[in-house]
Design an enzyme around this catalytic site. Structure first.
Site, PDB file in Angstrom:
ATOM      1  N   HIS A  43      13.592  79.318 -78.167  1.00  0.00           N
ATOM      2  CA  HIS A  43      14.639  78.285 -78.164  1.00  0.00           C
ATOM      3  C   HIS A  43      14.309  77.117 -79.090  1.00  0.00           C
ATOM      4  O   HIS A  43      14.585  75.964 -78.764  1.00  0.00           O
ATOM      5  CB  HIS A  43      14.894  77.762 -76.732  1.00  0.00           C
ATOM      6  CG  HIS A  43      15.057  78.869 -75.740  1.00  0.00           C
ATOM      7  ND1 HIS A  43      15.975  79.894 -75.924  1.00  0.00           N
ATOM      8  CD2 HIS A  43      14.403  79.147 -74.586  1.00  0.00           C
ATOM      9  CE1 HIS A  43      15.866  80.746 -74.908  1.00  0.00           C
ATOM     10  NE2 HIS A  43      14.926  80.318 -74.097  1.00  0.00           N
ATOM     11  N   ARG A  44      13.676  77.420 -80.178  1.00  0.00           N
ATOM     12  CA  ARG A  44      13.343  76.407 -81.188  1.00  0.00           C
ATOM     13  C   ARG A  44      12.449  75.281 -80.667  1.00  0.00           C
ATOM     14  O   ARG A  44      12.364  74.210 -81.245  1.00  0.00           O
ATOM     15  CB  ARG A  44      14.617  75.796 -81.800  1.00  0.00           C
ATOM     16  CG  ARG A  44      15.503  76.834 -82.435  1.00  0.00           C
ATOM     17  CD  ARG A  44      16.481  76.262 -83.413  1.00  0.00           C
ATOM     18  NE  ARG A  44      16.872  77.277 -84.374  1.00  0.00           N
ATOM     19  CZ  ARG A  44      16.292  77.444 -85.551  1.00  0.00           C
ATOM     20  NH1 ARG A  44      15.308  76.667 -85.914  1.00  0.00           N
ATOM     21  NH2 ARG A  44      16.699  78.390 -86.356  1.00  0.00           N
ATOM     22  N   SER A  45      11.783  75.555 -79.573  1.00  0.00           N
ATOM     23  CA  SER A  45      10.907  74.530 -79.010  1.00  0.00           C
ATOM     24  C   SER A  45       9.508  74.693 -79.611  1.00  0.00           C
ATOM     25  O   SER A  45       8.510  74.823 -78.907  1.00  0.00           O
ATOM     26  CB  SER A  45      10.877  74.699 -77.490  1.00  0.00           C
ATOM     27  OG  SER A  45      10.007  73.768 -76.947  1.00  0.00           O
ATOM     28  N   HIS A  46       9.453  74.747 -80.933  1.00  0.00           N
ATOM     29  CA  HIS A  46       8.213  75.093 -81.612  1.00  0.00           C
ATOM     30  C   HIS A  46       7.133  74.029 -81.406  1.00  0.00           C
ATOM     31  O   HIS A  46       7.440  72.867 -81.167  1.00  0.00           O
ATOM     32  CB  HIS A  46       8.479  75.256 -83.109  1.00  0.00           C
ATOM     33  CG  HIS A  46       9.687  76.092 -83.401  1.00  0.00           C
ATOM     34  ND1 HIS A  46       9.843  77.359 -82.895  1.00  0.00           N
ATOM     35  CD2 HIS A  46      10.810  75.828 -84.111  1.00  0.00           C
ATOM     36  CE1 HIS A  46      11.011  77.855 -83.293  1.00  0.00           C
ATOM     37  NE2 HIS A  46      11.625  76.936 -84.026  1.00  0.00           N
TER      38      HIS A  46
END
Ligand SMILES: Cc1cc2nc3c(=O)[nH]c(=O)nc-3n(C[C@H](O)[C@H](O)[C@H](O)COP(=O)(O)O)c2cc1C
Length: 205
Positions: free
Chosen positions: A183-186
């Site tokens: 979820h693009r929570s890099h």
């Protein structure tokens, strides 16, 4: 983990190594273990006096406590740009674990000893090609060049390192480690030089 799978768990700052060289080695070895193809290929970006950035892949051949060493033709485009402006950036993209490492710093020529040792470790045809190549200049007759390389390689005693070929070391002032997550929570961590040590900062991805 395969290419499709994002890492689920957040990286906590506390598990990042204090020294970015150690962190680099950890991730590099994990990428190697994942049977990655060419994890030592890095994008080198340089900017010459005309301020136009230029990127290309080179191999990281040696990593020391001082920095990242690569070998090339000092008269090539990158060589000329580095003479004009000794600042450069390296970028590793490791697709198996979906990671990126950015390194920025100052670049210097390696010692003659390091360049000689590496040059002499290469296969004879590669050494001959490095000696004859006018890297980055127009090549009108590829067949003639290949034949000249072949002919030179028949006389090994003539194949010594030319002064226009050797190593550079990039001495890092900044590292940045990026890990893909769901979820693009890099996760993204910068290491900057602060006095004698390194400061770690989490960045927005
Ligand atoms: C996988 C890969 C590895 C490469 N490794 C090197 C290298 O170690 N040294 C080098 O001079 N060029 C290497 N090259 C070629 C460079 O990308 C580039 O074409 C060449 O150095 C000329 O660049 P320049 O005109 O910007 O100086 C490599 C290319 C690839 C695709």
């Amino acid at each position: 983990m395969n290419f499709q799978k994002a890492r689920k768990n957040m990286i906590n700052e506390s598990i990042m190594k204090e020294n970015p060289f150690d962190q680099f080695n950890l991730w590099y070895n994990e990428e190697l273990e994942s049977k990655s193809y060419l994890p030592d290929a890095m994008t080198l970006s340089t900017v010459g006096a005309d301020m136009m950035p230029s990127s290309r892949i080179v191999f990281m051949k040696i990593l020391t406590e001082e920095g990242f060493i690569f070998f090339t033709n000092y008269r090539s485009k990158k060589g000329r740009q580095l003479e004009e402006n000794p600042k450069a950036s390296l970028l590793f993209f490791w697709p198996r674990l979906i990671r990126q490492v950015r390194v920025e710093g100052l670049v210097e020529r390696c010692s003659e000893q390091i360049s000689d040792d590496y040059f002499n470790s290469r296969p004879l045809p590669s050494r001959a090609a490095s000696l004859l190549s006018k890297q980055s200049e127009p090549l009108d007759d590829k067949e003639a060049f290949d034949n000249n390389v072949k002919r030179l390689a028949e006389n090994e005693e003539m194949v010594t390192r030319p002064e226009h070929w050797g190593g550079y070391v990039l001495k890092p002032q900044l590292f940045e480690f990026w890990q893909n997550r769901e979820h693009r929570s890099h996760d993204r961590f910068a290491y900057t030089l602060e006095g004698p040590g390194w400061k770690i900062t989490r960045l927005y991805p």
